[in-house]
Motif scaffolding. Structure first.
Motif, PDB file in Angstrom:
ATOM      1  N   HIS A   1       0.833  -1.197   0.000  1.00 17.77           N
ATOM      2  CA  HIS A   1       0.000   0.000   0.000  1.00 17.77           C
ATOM      3  C   HIS A   1       0.873   1.254   0.000  1.00 17.77           C
ATOM      4  CE1 HIS A   1      -3.462   2.523   0.908  1.00 17.77           C
ATOM      5  NE2 HIS A   1      -2.776   3.071   1.884  1.00 17.77           N
ATOM      6  N   ALA A   2       1.985   1.206   0.754  1.00 18.68           N
ATOM      7  CA  ALA A   2       2.746   2.428   1.030  1.00 18.68           C
ATOM      8  C   ALA A   2       3.852   2.714   0.013  1.00 18.68           C
ATOM      9  CB  ALA A   2       3.357   2.330   2.436  1.00 18.68           C
ATOM     10  N   LEU A   3       4.736   1.765  -0.180  1.00 15.00           N
ATOM     11  CA  LEU A   3       5.987   2.066  -0.888  1.00 15.00           C
ATOM     12  C   LEU A   3       5.788   2.621  -2.308  1.00 15.00           C
ATOM     13  CD1 LEU A   3       9.023   2.132  -0.544  1.00 15.00           C
ATOM     14  CD2 LEU A   3       9.141  -0.224  -1.344  1.00 15.00           C
ATOM     15  N   PRO A   4       4.886   2.044  -3.108  1.00 18.94           N
ATOM     16  CA  PRO A   4       4.742   2.584  -4.472  1.00 18.94           C
ATOM     17  C   PRO A   4       4.279   4.038  -4.476  1.00 18.94           C
ATOM     18  CG  PRO A   4       3.728   0.409  -4.300  1.00 18.94           C
ATOM     19  CD  PRO A   4       4.036   0.854  -2.905  1.00 18.94           C
ATOM     20  N   MET A   5       3.669   4.488  -3.370  1.00 18.25           N
ATOM     21  CA  MET A   5       3.188   5.869  -3.317  1.00 18.25           C
ATOM     22  C   MET A   5       4.328   6.864  -3.146  1.00 18.25           C
ATOM     23  SD  MET A   5      -0.452   5.870  -1.404  1.00 18.25           S
ATOM     24  CE  MET A   5      -0.183   5.072   0.159  1.00 18.25           C
ATOM     25  N   LEU A   6       5.504   6.382  -2.759  1.00 12.72           N
ATOM     26  CA  LEU A   6       6.643   7.285  -2.567  1.00 12.72           C
ATOM     27  C   LEU A   6       7.133   7.875  -3.880  1.00 12.72           C
ATOM     28  CD1 LEU A   6       9.176   5.789  -0.002  1.00 12.72           C
ATOM     29  CD2 LEU A   6       8.005   7.965   0.134  1.00 12.72           C
ATOM     30  N   TYR A   7       6.948   7.146  -4.961  1.00  8.71           N
ATOM     31  CA  TYR A   7       7.609   7.496  -6.216  1.00  8.71           C
ATOM     32  C   TYR A   7       6.639   8.057  -7.251  1.00  8.71           C
ATOM     33  CZ  TYR A   7      11.271   4.654  -4.133  1.00  8.71           C
ATOM     34  OH  TYR A   7      12.215   4.143  -3.281  1.00  8.71           O
ATOM     35  N   ASP A   8       7.193   8.823  -8.181  1.00 13.00           N
ATOM     36  CA  ASP A   8       6.387   9.363  -9.270  1.00 13.00           C
ATOM     37  C   ASP A   8       6.471   8.498 -10.525  1.00 13.00           C
ATOM     38  OD1 ASP A   8       5.261  11.611  -7.936  1.00 13.00           O
ATOM     39  OD2 ASP A   8       7.232  12.550  -7.972  1.00 13.00           O
ATOM     40  N   TYR A   9       7.096   7.349 -10.409  1.00 14.95           N
ATOM     41  CA  TYR A   9       7.079   6.344 -11.471  1.00 14.95           C
ATOM     42  C   TYR A   9       6.680   5.015 -10.855  1.00 14.95           C
ATOM     43  CZ  TYR A   9       9.697   9.723 -14.201  1.00 14.95           C
ATOM     44  OH  TYR A   9      10.078  10.853 -14.854  1.00 14.95           O
ATOM     45  N   ALA A  10       6.190   4.129 -11.717  1.00 15.51           N
ATOM     46  CA  ALA A  10       5.833   2.799 -11.232  1.00 15.51           C
ATOM     47  C   ALA A  10       7.083   2.061 -10.779  1.00 15.51           C
ATOM     48  CB  ALA A  10       5.143   2.022 -12.348  1.00 15.51           C
ATOM     49  N   MET A  11       6.946   1.229  -9.748  1.00 10.57           N
ATOM     50  CA  MET A  11       8.063   0.393  -9.307  1.00 10.57           C
ATOM     51  C   MET A  11       8.156  -0.823 -10.225  1.00 10.57           C
ATOM     52  SD  MET A  11       7.915   0.611  -5.163  1.00 10.57           S
ATOM     53  CE  MET A  11       9.633   0.114  -5.077  1.00 10.57           C
ATOM     54  N   PRO A  12       9.293  -1.545 -10.136  1.00 10.37           N
ATOM     55  CA  PRO A  12       9.413  -2.743 -10.983  1.00 10.37           C
ATOM     56  C   PRO A  12       8.352  -3.777 -10.616  1.00 10.37           C
ATOM     57  CG  PRO A  12      11.407  -2.387  -9.645  1.00 10.37           C
ATOM     58  CD  PRO A  12      10.460  -1.304  -9.303  1.00 10.37           C
ATOM     59  N   GLU A  13       8.182  -4.748 -11.471  1.00 12.91           N
ATOM     60  CA  GLU A  13       7.246  -5.824 -11.154  1.00 12.91           C
ATOM     61  C   GLU A  13       7.746  -6.577  -9.934  1.00 12.91           C
ATOM     62  OE1 GLU A  13       5.176  -9.466 -13.530  1.00 12.91           O
ATOM     63  OE2 GLU A  13       6.308  -8.000 -14.723  1.00 12.91           O
ATOM     64  N   GLU A  14       6.830  -6.939  -9.041  1.00 12.40           N
ATOM     65  CA  GLU A  14       7.200  -7.655  -7.825  1.00 12.40           C
ATOM     66  C   GLU A  14       7.908  -8.965  -8.142  1.00 12.40           C
ATOM     67  OE1 GLU A  14       4.404  -8.914  -4.683  1.00 12.40           O
ATOM     68  OE2 GLU A  14       3.862  -6.810  -4.534  1.00 12.40           O
ATOM     69  N   GLY A  15       8.893  -9.321  -7.315  1.00 12.83           N
ATOM     70  CA  GLY A  15       9.532 -10.619  -7.466  1.00 12.83           C
ATOM     71  C   GLY A  15       8.637 -11.733  -6.941  1.00 12.83           C
ATOM     72  N   ALA A  16       9.177 -12.961  -6.918  1.00  7.28           N
ATOM     73  CA  ALA A  16       8.421 -14.113  -6.419  1.00  7.28           C
ATOM     74  C   ALA A  16       8.720 -14.323  -4.938  1.00  7.28           C
ATOM     75  CB  ALA A  16       8.814 -15.360  -7.206  1.00  7.28           C
ATOM     76  N   LEU A  17       7.681 -14.596  -4.166  1.00  3.24           N
ATOM     77  CA  LEU A  17       7.830 -14.801  -2.729  1.00  3.24           C
ATOM     78  C   LEU A  17       7.615 -16.276  -2.407  1.00  3.24           C
ATOM     79  CD1 LEU A  17       7.916 -13.516   0.202  1.00  3.24           C
ATOM     80  CD2 LEU A  17       5.420 -13.467   0.056  1.00  3.24           C
TER      81      LEU A  17
END
Lengths: 470, 470
Positions: B52-68
């Motif tokens: 919810h939080a981290l992607p809101m920090l940036y003005d560009y999309a973050m990379p695609e999530e890795g595998a968990l």
């Protein structure tokens, strides 16, 4: 506030100047006494910073500035003043002498606040004609931005006067923290002292430089503390197990070896020089004036972001801003908004980003909505207007720190429809900076679909549109 | 990063979960080992907050999530991992056992970081097969938002491995602070410890409550520290006289009475209960989950405001964000922007303020400008495009946390003129949220008047307009 208020500032400098700016920009008349020949210049510099910074905190224009005057005697400065703020050097004999001069002239119900960080109020009150009138009101630099005031009285203090002082501080956007019992250094400076002591050790032992310590603070717990302080932060860290559990876990750490380093390192000339050199390496490329502007810009931007969140110091800002919100007056066009462009609204081109024009026109529309009865309560009850289309013309550039005005005509108002034509002008010379044709529809916030406004709102919208046709 | 990176998280919980989220959301694959039966749920909750939080920090999309993935043995978890982060309980015997298991399987050039706040790296390395591989990487909660990592090695540490660790931490948006010499509790926790000790005294002696202490911090020095830390703040306070003068003045205060209060108050059950009760009064109306969301919203909003100022943690964000900025690809329309709506963009109606639509379209236009050669360097050299008119249609509501995309066609591009038609869509389902017809003119930033673009920019604009006609 209907009555014109007057503050007397005894002792200028950075702190006295900060107090002067805080009162002046909130519409008070301010009189200053400071025998320093450089006082006018120094206070002028603080005022310059404050005039640039403080109006940017708010989304409404601040009151008209009060009158500023410099005086040659304490007596002339304090006569008839509502608030007298003492910020003279930290020597008790000097302070006592100043209080005697003040009390020989000032009103008995005036407040005498001291900016002291070193003395307790009982020490200040010793030998005074009216000890109950003197209290500690300890501010934090920059006084024109940071809200905290540590307010400390004694058993001699008049509770009604303390209440009155709280009220007045709150009215100029400050936060009086009533300290329950007097104690050396009040509250905040005790923390600063503890941290300072530890920092001296870290530098002396070559563990970290001034810049590394600053980074350790601002990239970690510093920004965390800016919003929740110490205990609420730990409450969250403790998680579901609760605060008691967290403390029980954390307690034993206090016995760990590093907590033994509690003696004071000897502050030799060599250590002082080492700190000064490291600080030069870190920040010497900027003048103090540039650092002040940088600090103020950061503080304003952060406090505005907390204002939008409605938390921490931003909650205080929202409370104070309510007192700045004017009632809209009839007119064609109506003066729908007056404000200063804040420092966090500019972009790479060095001027206000085009998105912020949209925000200003949206804010202006909100004022028009309030005027026709679609106010905060109306919105809280589940009805509002949503913007459907805007056409914006950008006619001239707008910069941080500029005061602007929006003039609005309602060009359509029938049923669900509300259409506004806004003009944004530079306050100084009336130049039109931008215009916006804004088309809104009335909605239910529950269904998120259009619906008819409440009858009284519909009637007022229609009347306003008719008045603005003329 | 071309190679897919893998992190192994040994020990979940709030800290391990925070590390997992930080790596995962930066595109790393993440493997987790934690024998706690609740580990999946707990880490899921941290991940929920972080997503919810981290992607809101940036003005560009973050990379695609890795595998968990979750694993049953340490060996399976760490095999082939690039980074192994140990966050097991603070007991040296447990940590030594875990390192032995890790080192029997992991690559020799993998980094083994420990989240410990209580142990020095030399203690961690004792008896290890390859001591040089183990280092302290001490994070701050919430690890997915706060950038600080205290990185501490010993003489046994491989300098190249420390450099590599710094590089990897920086690549996921963290700030590795290389601590020069190992010391108990590293740097930041020594300050926290000093403040905690003082806070216990203030509560024990009835000077202030938990809430009053939090207010004393966040309305004053806390927000100041969030941007400049300790020393730069004092440098400004010292004014023109300089840092050395300030320290010489401030030094004697260290001998004042309050600095004697340096012993540790006994943490009785009664004191622990008093703190817990006060904390309940202060924050008990919110659940831990609500407090976390509030904290994260505040931190993101403040860090975004510092990002716009380009200072403190905002400067770090800008640096990291450069790695997130994609190169625009040809297309009709072009995918000009991908981003998440941040928490500081909403208004009283509970949705994104209309002004922010303008900002998104302005950002999208900036990407198109960069594509035609009117990039940051071009602007720095004094040429740019200014928006003259926009017509925006608001078709659906947009909320904080939603990912959006802008698709842009250049509808006019000749001489000074550049006209874009933008469509903003919800990334999830492609619904059109808004459109904007944006008309720009090329300007000289020196004269602030229109002028012809550089020939190569003019040619690219014309070619793009022609391509988008089809």
């Amino acid at each position: 506030m209907t009555k014109k208020m007057t503050a007397a500032i005894i002792g200028g400098g950075v702190i006295g100047g900060g107090w002067a700016a805080r009162f002046l920009l909130n519409g008070w008349d301010v009189r200053i006494f400071d025998p320093d020949l450089q006082a006018q210049r120094k206070i002028g510099e603080v005022l310059g910073n404050a005039r640039h910074a403080l109006p940017m905190l708010y989304d409404y224009a601040m009151p008209e500035e009060g009158a500023l005057s410099f005086h040659d005697t304490v007596a002339e400065t304090v006569e008839g003043a509502d608030w007298i703020q003492e910020s003279v050097p930290e020597r008790l004999d000097i302070k006592h002498k100043v209080y005697a001069e003040i009390q020989s002239v000032c009103a008995e119900d005036a407040i005498i606040g001291s900016s002291t960080s070193g003395y307790k109020p009982s020490e200040l009150q010793q030998g005074a004609a009216r000890p109950g009138q003197i209290m500690v009101c300890h501010p934090f630099n920059p006084v024109y931005i940071l809200p905290l005031i540590e307010m400390v009285g004694t058993e001699m203090s008049d509770p009604a006067l303390l209440d009155r002082a709280s009220e007045l501080l709150t009215s100029v956007g400050l936060y009086p923290l009533r300290v329950r019992k007097e104690i050396d250094a009040h509250i905040a400076d005790r923390f600063l002292e503890a941290v300072w002591r530890e920092a001296l050790w870290l530098i002396k032992d070559g563990i970290a430089t001034t810049e590394e310590i600053d980074n350790a603070i601002r990239y970690g717990f510093g920004i965390r503390w800016a919003q929740m302080g110490l205990f609420e932060t730990y409450r969250v860290a403790g998680g579901e197990a609760g605060m008691k559990h967290f403390i029980d876990q954390f307690g034993p750490c206090l016995q760990w070896p590093w907590t033994k380093l509690m003696d004071v390192p000897e502050l030799t000339d060599e250590l002082a020089q080492m700190i000064a050199d490291q600080s030069d390496d870190q920040s010497g490329h900027l003048t103090i004036r540039q650092l002040e502007r940088k600090r103020d810009g950061n503080l304003i931007a952060m406090m505005r972001s907390l204002k939008q969140q409605g938390n921490a110091s931003g909650r205080l800002l929202n409370e104070h801003e309510k007192t700045l919100r004017p009632e809209l007056q009839e007119g064609n066009p109506m003066l729908s908004l007056r404000r200063t462009i804040p420092v966090d609204w500019t972009d790479a081109n060095g001027h206000m980003n085009e998105g912020r024009y949209g925000q200003i026109f949206s804010d202006a529309a909100e004022e028009v909505m309030a005027f026709v009865g679609a106010d905060d309560d109306y919105v809280a009850n589940g009805l509002s207007y949503f913007t459907v289309e805007t056409t914006t013309k950008y006619l001239a550039e707008t910069h941080a720190g500029e005061a602007v005005e929006v003039h609005t005509r309602v060009t359509e108002g029938k049923g669900k429809k509300l259409r506004c034509m806004h003009e944004m002008r530079r306050a100084k010379d009336g130049e039109i900076l931008a215009t916006c044709d804004q088309f809104m529809l009335h909605v239910s916030l529950e269904t998120r679909r259009t619906c008819d406004p409440a009858p009284e709102v519909a009637a007022r919208v229609e009347a306003l549109a008719a008045a603005h046709q003329e």
